[in-house]
Design a protein around this motif. Structure first.
Motif, PDB file in Angstrom:
ATOM      1  N   ALA A 164       0.931   5.841  -1.278  1.00  0.00           N
ATOM      2  CA  ALA A 164       0.137   7.011  -1.658  1.00  0.00           C
ATOM      3  C   ALA A 164      -0.548   6.766  -3.005  1.00  0.00           C
ATOM      4  O   ALA A 164      -1.700   7.155  -3.212  1.00  0.00           O
ATOM      5  CB  ALA A 164       1.034   8.248  -1.724  1.00  0.00           C
ATOM      6  N   GLY A 172       3.658   1.457   8.993  1.00  0.00           N
ATOM      7  CA  GLY A 172       2.667   2.509   9.155  1.00  0.00           C
ATOM      8  C   GLY A 172       2.731   3.555   8.064  1.00  0.00           C
ATOM      9  O   GLY A 172       1.787   4.303   7.846  1.00  0.00           O
ATOM     10  N   TYR A 173       3.854   3.577   7.347  1.00  0.00           N
ATOM     11  CA  TYR A 173       4.061   4.678   6.408  1.00  0.00           C
ATOM     12  C   TYR A 173       3.089   4.629   5.240  1.00  0.00           C
ATOM     13  O   TYR A 173       2.653   5.674   4.748  1.00  0.00           O
ATOM     14  CB  TYR A 173       5.508   4.691   5.924  1.00  0.00           C
ATOM     15  CG  TYR A 173       5.804   5.933   5.147  1.00  0.00           C
ATOM     16  CD1 TYR A 173       5.641   7.186   5.741  1.00  0.00           C
ATOM     17  CD2 TYR A 173       6.194   5.876   3.821  1.00  0.00           C
ATOM     18  CE1 TYR A 173       5.870   8.337   5.032  1.00  0.00           C
ATOM     19  CE2 TYR A 173       6.430   7.020   3.109  1.00  0.00           C
ATOM     20  CZ  TYR A 173       6.266   8.257   3.706  1.00  0.00           C
ATOM     21  OH  TYR A 173       6.485   9.391   2.994  1.00  0.00           O
ATOM     22  N   GLY A 174       2.735   3.424   4.795  1.00  0.00           N
ATOM     23  CA  GLY A 174       1.782   3.295   3.693  1.00  0.00           C
ATOM     24  C   GLY A 174       0.464   3.974   4.024  1.00  0.00           C
ATOM     25  O   GLY A 174      -0.155   4.613   3.181  1.00  0.00           O
ATOM     26  N   TYR A 175       0.073   3.866   5.284  1.00  0.00           N
ATOM     27  CA  TYR A 175      -1.176   4.505   5.705  1.00  0.00           C
ATOM     28  C   TYR A 175      -1.045   6.021   5.737  1.00  0.00           C
ATOM     29  O   TYR A 175      -1.849   6.740   5.170  1.00  0.00           O
ATOM     30  CB  TYR A 175      -1.591   3.986   7.086  1.00  0.00           C
ATOM     31  CG  TYR A 175      -2.704   4.778   7.713  1.00  0.00           C
ATOM     32  CD1 TYR A 175      -4.007   4.658   7.263  1.00  0.00           C
ATOM     33  CD2 TYR A 175      -2.441   5.677   8.742  1.00  0.00           C
ATOM     34  CE1 TYR A 175      -5.029   5.402   7.817  1.00  0.00           C
ATOM     35  CE2 TYR A 175      -3.460   6.428   9.305  1.00  0.00           C
ATOM     36  CZ  TYR A 175      -4.753   6.287   8.841  1.00  0.00           C
ATOM     37  OH  TYR A 175      -5.750   7.039   9.389  1.00  0.00           O
ATOM     38  N   LEU A 176       0.018   6.509   6.402  1.00  0.00           N
ATOM     39  CA  LEU A 176       0.196   7.959   6.520  1.00  0.00           C
ATOM     40  C   LEU A 176       0.353   8.601   5.143  1.00  0.00           C
ATOM     41  O   LEU A 176      -0.211   9.651   4.863  1.00  0.00           O
ATOM     42  CB  LEU A 176       1.419   8.281   7.385  1.00  0.00           C
ATOM     43  CG  LEU A 176       1.248   8.029   8.880  1.00  0.00           C
ATOM     44  CD1 LEU A 176       2.570   8.239   9.611  1.00  0.00           C
ATOM     45  CD2 LEU A 176       0.180   8.935   9.469  1.00  0.00           C
ATOM     46  N   ALA A 177       1.144   7.948   4.269  1.00  0.00           N
ATOM     47  CA  ALA A 177       1.401   8.520   2.947  1.00  0.00           C
ATOM     48  C   ALA A 177       0.108   8.626   2.143  1.00  0.00           C
ATOM     49  O   ALA A 177      -0.022   9.480   1.271  1.00  0.00           O
ATOM     50  CB  ALA A 177       2.424   7.669   2.202  1.00  0.00           C
ATOM     51  N   ALA A 178      -0.857   7.745   2.460  1.00  0.00           N
ATOM     52  CA  ALA A 178      -2.096   7.727   1.695  1.00  0.00           C
ATOM     53  C   ALA A 178      -3.122   8.734   2.218  1.00  0.00           C
ATOM     54  O   ALA A 178      -4.145   8.954   1.588  1.00  0.00           O
ATOM     55  CB  ALA A 178      -2.696   6.315   1.713  1.00  0.00           C
ATOM     56  N   SER A 205      -3.499   3.496  -2.546  1.00  0.00           N
ATOM     57  CA  SER A 205      -4.060   3.588  -1.197  1.00  0.00           C
ATOM     58  C   SER A 205      -5.224   2.619  -1.024  1.00  0.00           C
ATOM     59  O   SER A 205      -5.597   2.295   0.092  1.00  0.00           O
ATOM     60  CB  SER A 205      -4.487   5.017  -0.888  1.00  0.00           C
ATOM     61  OG  SER A 205      -5.458   5.451  -1.808  1.00  0.00           O
ATOM     62  N   VAL A 236      -2.612   0.432  11.610  1.00  0.00           N
ATOM     63  CA  VAL A 236      -1.232   0.060  11.268  1.00  0.00           C
ATOM     64  C   VAL A 236      -0.205   0.937  11.989  1.00  0.00           C
ATOM     65  O   VAL A 236       0.951   0.543  12.147  1.00  0.00           O
ATOM     66  CB  VAL A 236      -0.953   0.095   9.743  1.00  0.00           C
ATOM     67  CG1 VAL A 236      -1.819  -0.924   9.020  1.00  0.00           C
ATOM     68  CG2 VAL A 236      -1.152   1.478   9.165  1.00  0.00           C
ATOM     69  N   LEU A 237      -0.628   2.131  12.416  1.00  0.00           N
ATOM     70  CA  LEU A 237       0.315   2.999  13.133  1.00  0.00           C
ATOM     71  C   LEU A 237       0.757   2.359  14.447  1.00  0.00           C
ATOM     72  O   LEU A 237       1.842   2.656  14.953  1.00  0.00           O
ATOM     73  CB  LEU A 237      -0.306   4.370  13.398  1.00  0.00           C
ATOM     74  CG  LEU A 237      -0.561   5.220  12.152  1.00  0.00           C
ATOM     75  CD1 LEU A 237      -1.274   6.502  12.542  1.00  0.00           C
ATOM     76  CD2 LEU A 237       0.744   5.544  11.440  1.00  0.00           C
ATOM     77  N   PHE A 268       0.851  -1.194   0.000  1.00  0.00           N
ATOM     78  CA  PHE A 268       0.000   0.000   0.000  1.00  0.00           C
ATOM     79  C   PHE A 268       0.886   1.243   0.000  1.00  0.00           C
ATOM     80  O   PHE A 268       1.945   1.252   0.624  1.00  0.00           O
ATOM     81  CB  PHE A 268      -0.900   0.027   1.243  1.00  0.00           C
ATOM     82  CG  PHE A 268      -2.048  -0.937   1.211  1.00  0.00           C
ATOM     83  CD1 PHE A 268      -3.257  -0.575   0.628  1.00  0.00           C
ATOM     84  CD2 PHE A 268      -1.913  -2.210   1.749  1.00  0.00           C
ATOM     85  CE1 PHE A 268      -4.322  -1.470   0.592  1.00  0.00           C
ATOM     86  CE2 PHE A 268      -2.972  -3.111   1.715  1.00  0.00           C
ATOM     87  CZ  PHE A 268      -4.178  -2.737   1.133  1.00  0.00           C
ATOM     88  N   LEU A 292      -5.780   0.568   4.097  1.00  0.00           N
ATOM     89  CA  LEU A 292      -5.262   0.439   5.453  1.00  0.00           C
ATOM     90  C   LEU A 292      -6.033   1.345   6.397  1.00  0.00           C
ATOM     91  O   LEU A 292      -6.590   2.362   5.994  1.00  0.00           O
ATOM     92  CB  LEU A 292      -3.770   0.801   5.490  1.00  0.00           C
ATOM     93  CG  LEU A 292      -2.847  -0.095   4.655  1.00  0.00           C
ATOM     94  CD1 LEU A 292      -1.397   0.363   4.810  1.00  0.00           C
ATOM     95  CD2 LEU A 292      -2.977  -1.558   5.059  1.00  0.00           C
TER      96      LEU A 292
END
Lengths: 256, 256
Positions: free
Chosen positions: A24, B75-81, A27, A71-72, A22, A67
């Motif tokens: 940006a 977690g980055y995939g989530y934040l980036a999205a 997403s 996930v954080l 996943f 997501l």
């Protein structure tokens, strides 16, 4: 990682691979898209996506999966365990306020630096680097500070396994030249990089140390080359950077 | 989650459980400690820890395991999205600079708010809440904004499954009273909470919306009650908070 290694649980590796696919740009993914992105079969991708959903890491509208903030949690255990995590940011913010530029902190993971804290400059309207984002170590000031602190066998292994790409006309691409620069960084206690990763961006970095003197992280200040000359970076930014890194190092030492 | 569900891959659930058992207090664990912390057998805990190590999420000195910065990738995939991720922080920093208090942004995950961005006040010497950290929704201003935006069936399910604990003498613990407060929050477009989660902390929050009007996140400003009266919070902080939430909402809309 050997495919034959009996200690590696195959489905766990696949689940992490899918989670990391996943981004940006991706997403939300259907089962087919997830299978295509990861090289897994549709059946496996489906089983894993449903598992992630049951565990609260993904949600679905019945077709696409995305997501969740769950996930954080996965990264939080790491950040919470960093000794400098709670103590660095007020110092970084004071530094950023005074110099009116952004300040970041990173650790090394494999051949990459990973941002663990970041204070953007007030004026910044584009933030593209945030906690968890990654850059190659060799052309960045924080990477140089962290590489300079590696034991020789690890540094050799890094240099043997890394292609030093010419990202800009300034990038050091000769391993011997990089080694010499890393020795200079270790001796002077800071690194200055002038547009080696991206033209027009200058930065300086210094180490943050644990109570035993071990380098735990690198702290930097970065600026647009149009605003800040190399002389100003060295003459005005580096002394404040060193003071700030020292203040964080002291705060951490006080904890133990 | 049903134990019998054939779609849930057992080893994946165990791996995530073990990963989440690391914390500030348990930053390094032996196989036995990991087994005790998770309820897994030693053999399973060992297999999973070795798997995490091979995947670059953990490292070991041969005895204890600790997480690496690699887990931040998860977690980055989530934040980036998140559409607001890159655009919110400059606005939040301007708000925090002007009010000289910290500003945060959170989304809802289950019954908890999860911090996705945070700008600490310059003066702050203790930062205990950071990206990825979680709080119960009902006694927080951001939680109230996010709960107020839930469709009725989801709100009912939240209220049915949540015990409203009396965390301070101020906490609203009656579900009907909370419902009435959430209606007020929805009508006025912001929430003000005075020491309901922690005595001496006041905060105000407002929604950040996507282009369709859907509430994507909550933005807040929080302050020590000794520094900021309820009148100042309502009279001076709330108008600036609403302007900032609106500016972020506009920036996001410009993207689509």
């Amino acid at each position: 990682m050997s495919r034959e290694d009996p200690d590696v649980i195959d489905s766990v590796e696949k689940a992490f691979r899918l989670l990391q696919s996943f981004s940006a740009e991706r997403s939300a993914m259907t089962v087919s898209e997830a299978a295509a992105a990861t090289g897994l079969t549709r059946a496996t991708a489906r089983r894993i996506l449903l598992t992630l959903e049951r565990l609260g890491f993904a949600e679905t509208d019945g077709r696409s999966f995305r997501l969740t903030a769950g996930v954080l949690r996965l990264g939080y255990g790491y950040l919470a365990a960093l000794p400098f995590w709670e103590h660095a940011q007020p110092h970084m913010r004071a530094l950023s306020d005074e110099l009116r530029e952004s300040s970041s902190m990173a650790t090394l993971d494999g051949g990459e630096i990973v941002y663990v804290a970041r204070v953007p400059a007030s004026r910044s309207m584009t933030i593209t680097l945030n906690v968890g984002s990654r850059l190659p170590a060799y052309p960045t000031s924080m990477g140089r500070v962290l590489l300079a602190a590696l034991p020789e066998p690890e540094l050799r292994s890094y240099l043997d396994s890394t292609t030093l790409e010419r990202l800009t006309p300034n990038t050091i691409t000769d391993p011997d030249e990089l080694r010499a620069e890393l020795r200079r960084v270790a001796e002077q206690g800071f690194a200055v990089v002038d547009g080696e990763r991206e033209e027009g961006i200058r930065s300086a970095a210094a180490p943050v140390r644990g109570s035993t003197g071990r380098v735990l992280a690198a702290l930097n200040v970065s600026a647009n080359a149009g605003r800040v000359s190399l002389e100003e970076l060295r003459g005005r930014f580096v002394p404040r950077l060193l003071e700030t890194a020292e203040a964080i190092t002291k705060d951490i030492a006080g904890l133990h």
